[in-house]
Design a protein around this motif. Sequence first.
Motif, PDB file in Angstrom:
ATOM      1  N   ASP A   1       0.821  -1.213   0.000  1.00  0.00           N
ATOM      2  CA  ASP A   1       0.000   0.000   0.000  1.00  0.00           C
ATOM      3  C   ASP A   1       0.847   1.251   0.000  1.00  0.00           C
ATOM      4  N   LEU A   2       1.940   1.238   0.757  1.00  0.00           N
ATOM      5  CA  LEU A   2       2.802   2.413   0.859  1.00  0.00           C
ATOM      6  C   LEU A   2       3.322   2.843  -0.504  1.00  0.00           C
ATOM      7  N   HIS A   3       3.489   1.895  -1.416  1.00  0.00           N
ATOM      8  CA  HIS A   3       4.024   2.188  -2.741  1.00  0.00           C
ATOM      9  C   HIS A   3       2.964   2.085  -3.842  1.00  0.00           C
ATOM     10  N   GLY A   4       1.708   2.092  -3.424  1.00  0.00           N
ATOM     11  CA  GLY A   4       0.621   2.171  -4.390  1.00  0.00           C
ATOM     12  C   GLY A   4       0.293   0.894  -5.119  1.00  0.00           C
ATOM     13  N   VAL A   5       0.672  -0.255  -4.565  1.00  0.00           N
ATOM     14  CA  VAL A   5       0.356  -1.545  -5.197  1.00  0.00           C
ATOM     15  C   VAL A   5      -0.648  -2.269  -4.303  1.00  0.00           C
ATOM     16  N   SER A   6      -1.809  -2.557  -4.823  1.00  0.00           N
ATOM     17  CA  SER A   6      -2.882  -3.161  -4.036  1.00  0.00           C
ATOM     18  C   SER A   6      -2.965  -4.661  -4.274  1.00  0.00           C
ATOM     19  N   VAL A   7      -3.751  -5.320  -3.435  1.00  0.00           N
ATOM     20  CA  VAL A   7      -4.038  -6.744  -3.644  1.00  0.00           C
ATOM     21  C   VAL A   7      -4.672  -6.947  -5.006  1.00  0.00           C
ATOM     22  N   GLU A   8      -5.575  -6.044  -5.361  1.00  0.00           N
ATOM     23  CA  GLU A   8      -6.247  -6.149  -6.663  1.00  0.00           C
ATOM     24  C   GLU A   8      -5.231  -6.051  -7.801  1.00  0.00           C
TER      25      GLU A   8
ATOM     26  N   GLU B   1       7.569  12.232  15.446  1.00  0.00           N
ATOM     27  CA  GLU B   1       8.502  13.350  15.499  1.00  0.00           C
ATOM     28  C   GLU B   1       9.657  13.207  14.511  1.00  0.00           C
ATOM     29  N   THR B   2       9.627  12.162  13.705  1.00  0.00           N
ATOM     30  CA  THR B   2      10.692  11.916  12.720  1.00  0.00           C
ATOM     31  C   THR B   2      10.054  11.767  11.345  1.00  0.00           C
ATOM     32  N   PRO B   3      10.063  12.824  10.534  1.00  0.00           N
ATOM     33  CA  PRO B   3       9.356  12.748   9.240  1.00  0.00           C
ATOM     34  C   PRO B   3       9.928  11.716   8.288  1.00  0.00           C
ATOM     35  N   GLN B   4      11.176  11.292   8.513  1.00  0.00           N
ATOM     36  CA  GLN B   4      11.771  10.284   7.612  1.00  0.00           C
ATOM     37  C   GLN B   4      11.192   8.886   7.826  1.00  0.00           C
ATOM     38  N   ILE B   5      10.509   8.647   8.945  1.00  0.00           N
ATOM     39  CA  ILE B   5       9.910   7.335   9.165  1.00  0.00           C
ATOM     40  C   ILE B   5       8.604   7.271   8.381  1.00  0.00           C
ATOM     41  N   ALA B   6       8.635   6.500   7.299  1.00  0.00           N
ATOM     42  CA  ALA B   6       7.455   6.386   6.436  1.00  0.00           C
ATOM     43  C   ALA B   6       6.462   5.361   6.948  1.00  0.00           C
ATOM     44  N   GLU B   7       6.970   4.273   7.544  1.00  0.00           N
ATOM     45  CA  GLU B   7       6.073   3.210   7.986  1.00  0.00           C
ATOM     46  C   GLU B   7       6.779   2.301   8.974  1.00  0.00           C
TER      47      GLU B   7
END
Length: 380
Positions: free
Chosen positions: A132-139, A299-305
């Motif tokens: 999901d983070l990279h725009g790829v779904s199960v579908e 508090e750390t914007p570099q943490i994406a997930e």
Amino acid sequence: YIDFAGGIGVLATGHRHPRVMAAVAEQLQKFTHTCYQVMPYPGYVALAEKLNEITPGRHPKRTSLFSTGAEAIENAVKIARVATARSGIIAFSGAFHGRTMMAMALTGKVAPYKAGFGPFPSEIYHAPFPIDLHGVSVEDALRAINTLFKADIDPQRVAAIVIEPVQGEGGFYVTPPGLMRRLRELCDEHGILLIADEIQSGFGRTGKLFAMEHYGVDPDIIVTAKSLAGGFPLSAVTGRASVMNAAPAGGLGGTYAGSPVAIAAALAVIEVIRDERLVERAVRLGDELRARLGRLQSETPQIAEVRGLGAMIGVEFADAKTREPDPAFAKKVQARALERGLLMLTCGIHFNVIRFLMPLTIPDGVFAEALEILEQSIKA
């Protein structure tokens, strides 16, 4: 140093666990090698029966033992092909299955594993792994598989679909439950075998003894290694008896496959995981790690997930402005932690994920110290 790498996920029971060492020492006084095909020994049978018992699925099973994860994957493909009389195999982008030729063909990450080593075995196909983070779904993944069936290979020629419940080298991405259930349905519909690669996720790491238990889906074949023998070279292919029986006599095995010393270690490892309740401990360790990373994320914007199952946690870093993968930041965190005495590993197709593979036996005080070092390294 505090070890958050665990020999790349090998040491769920820690370094030199006394019970594992005692089992190995006892076996060393008996014999170290005969080659099971030449002179069978009871330990092999005992471990095979134990794996048949504890792996997901109540159907009759059989197990064959090998030495490395890649070797087990190679043999799982051999078994799937002979059992189905088909040749095609589907794997996923970002997957890692080993460094031998078939394992590299299945692997969905070019650098550093595949670059320059081809050509690879044929009839291997890849579908995108849902992230999901990279725009790829199960579908998206399912549509791609359907496109493979229409454009590249008849499903009646596909022997198996190979998937990691949690991608290891690929970035600690968790297979969505919807995908796993749909893969089981597709396999049943077309007579395809479902192979679960639990080389890195197996033996308690995810808060279940095997990650497939999170899905309520039984694979036809499950491949294990790494923490199976607590640091000794051993792997296993466990599958439905009807599938495993398809291999002809002499078709599976190897000179060192199922080392009696490694088997002694494995039998002890399984007892330690049970007796010390390491599956439950993985949940607690993972909860503490996830909570600490969650606070840092705010508090750390570099943490994406922050993601994972049980103690199999990964933290992904992205550029604070562009949100593009940020491998440089991940490398800095890793280097800062090493300077402070904490050993960690990166992963991911963009090399921007730090994964956590600490022994599940890590003392509470040492774990707390490691979390402090991790926080300092991210904030530095």
